[in-house]
Design an enzyme around this catalytic site. Structure first.
Site, short mmCIF file in Angstrom:
data_model
loop_
_atom_site.label_atom_id
_atom_site.label_comp_id
_atom_site.label_asym_id
_atom_site.label_seq_id
_atom_site.Cartn_x
_atom_site.Cartn_y
_atom_site.Cartn_z
N ASP A 174 0.94 -1.73 -0.01
CA ASP A 174 0.04 0.37 -0.01
C ASP A 174 0.78 0.75 0.22
O ASP A 174 2.14 1.56 0.37
CB ASP A 174 -1.01 -0.66 1.17
N MET A 175 0.15 2.35 -0.05
CA MET A 175 1.01 3.60 -0.05
C MET A 175 1.51 4.16 1.09
O MET A 175 1.87 4.38 1.73
CB MET A 175 1.01 4.20 -1.34
N ASP A 176 -0.06 5.24 1.66
CA ASP A 176 -0.31 5.96 2.16
C ASP A 176 -0.48 5.57 3.70
O ASP A 176 -1.10 4.97 4.04
CB ASP A 176 -1.95 6.56 1.96
N LYS A 196 -10.60 -0.56 -3.17
CA LYS A 196 -10.62 -0.74 -1.46
C LYS A 196 -11.72 -0.42 -1.17
O LYS A 196 -11.63 0.59 -0.98
CB LYS A 196 -9.26 -1.03 -1.17
N ASP A 198 -1.47 -0.94 5.77
CA ASP A 198 -1.96 -0.41 7.50
C ASP A 198 -3.74 -0.08 7.48
O ASP A 198 -3.85 0.40 8.48
CB ASP A 198 -0.83 1.35 7.53
#
Length: 220
Positions: free
Chosen positions: A7-9, A141, A166
């Protein structure tokens, strides 16, 4: 373990505060009363979903939804490019995976335009073989679409891959795509039982090792 998808953020970059700041700045500028109670509901949404959410609550008439959405994205990009910082363990883990010849991908609900800003700010673009945004699929998502697209781009089957997430929505998306997900919750939420859904949980990316990945994939 042939691939890892991140994931990124909130996982690679500490960008959650940037999204909150941009949300407040932009929607306040069109007359919306942005409250912390309601922003808690928008945290896991795509940018389009957030824009539609606020418009439904308090409509504005001097700009289109697309214009306002673009303002949010541009504000977040600016904050990332000027202030973005990597989360603990990001660089060491990416380097370790690359040395082990593990394919590395990224799957995010964020707009596609933001991904290069993050990868360049953190100086990690060369590690990623593929990345996908919710912009490219019909559903973000917690639907599995963005993970399925990233698997296709990597040329990898779900059972060969691990995901790092997260958020609960991200974990649900990875699991729905058939990928074993490792939760890296925010410290304030680490003990929340919602993360029991994930096959494994770590405090940060530094705690991961390749043996853990192999063990996780070996489970039925």
């Amino acid at each position: 373990m042939q691939a890892v998808i991140f994931d990124m953020d909130g996982l690679l970059i500490d960008s959650e505060p940037f999204w909150k700041q941009a949300e407040y700045d932009v929607f306040s500028s069109v007359g919306v009363e942005v409250t912390s109670e309601l922003t808690a509901l928008t945290a896991a949404m795509t940018t389009r979903e957030v824009t539609e959410f606020w418009f439904a609550k308090q409509p504005w008439y001097d700009a289109s939804l697309e214009e306002v959405e673009n303002r949010v994205v541009e504000r977040v990009k600016y904050l990332i490019e000027t202030q973005g910082q990597a989360m603990q363990g990001v660089h060491d883990l990416l380097n370790s995976l690359q040395q082990a010849k593990v394919k590395i991908g990224l799957a995010t609900n964020s707009p596609k335009d933001i991904i290069p800003s993050v990868l360049q700010r953190l100086n990690i673009a060369d590690y990623f073989m593929a990345y996908s945004s919710a912009d490219e699929v019909s559903q973000g998502k917690p639907a599995p679409d963005v993970y399925q697209l990233t698997l296709e781009k990597l040329g990898i089957e779900a059972h060969q891959c691990i995901a790092f997430e997260d958020s609960l929505g991200g974990i649900k998306a990875a699991l729905a795509a058939g990928i074993k997900a490792i939760a890296i919750p925010h410290p304030d939420e680490f003990d929340h039982d919602k993360f029991d859904l994930a096959p494994h949980k770590l405090k940060n990316l530094s705690e991961f090792n390749h043996q853990l990945g192999k063990t996780l994939l070996a489970r039925s």
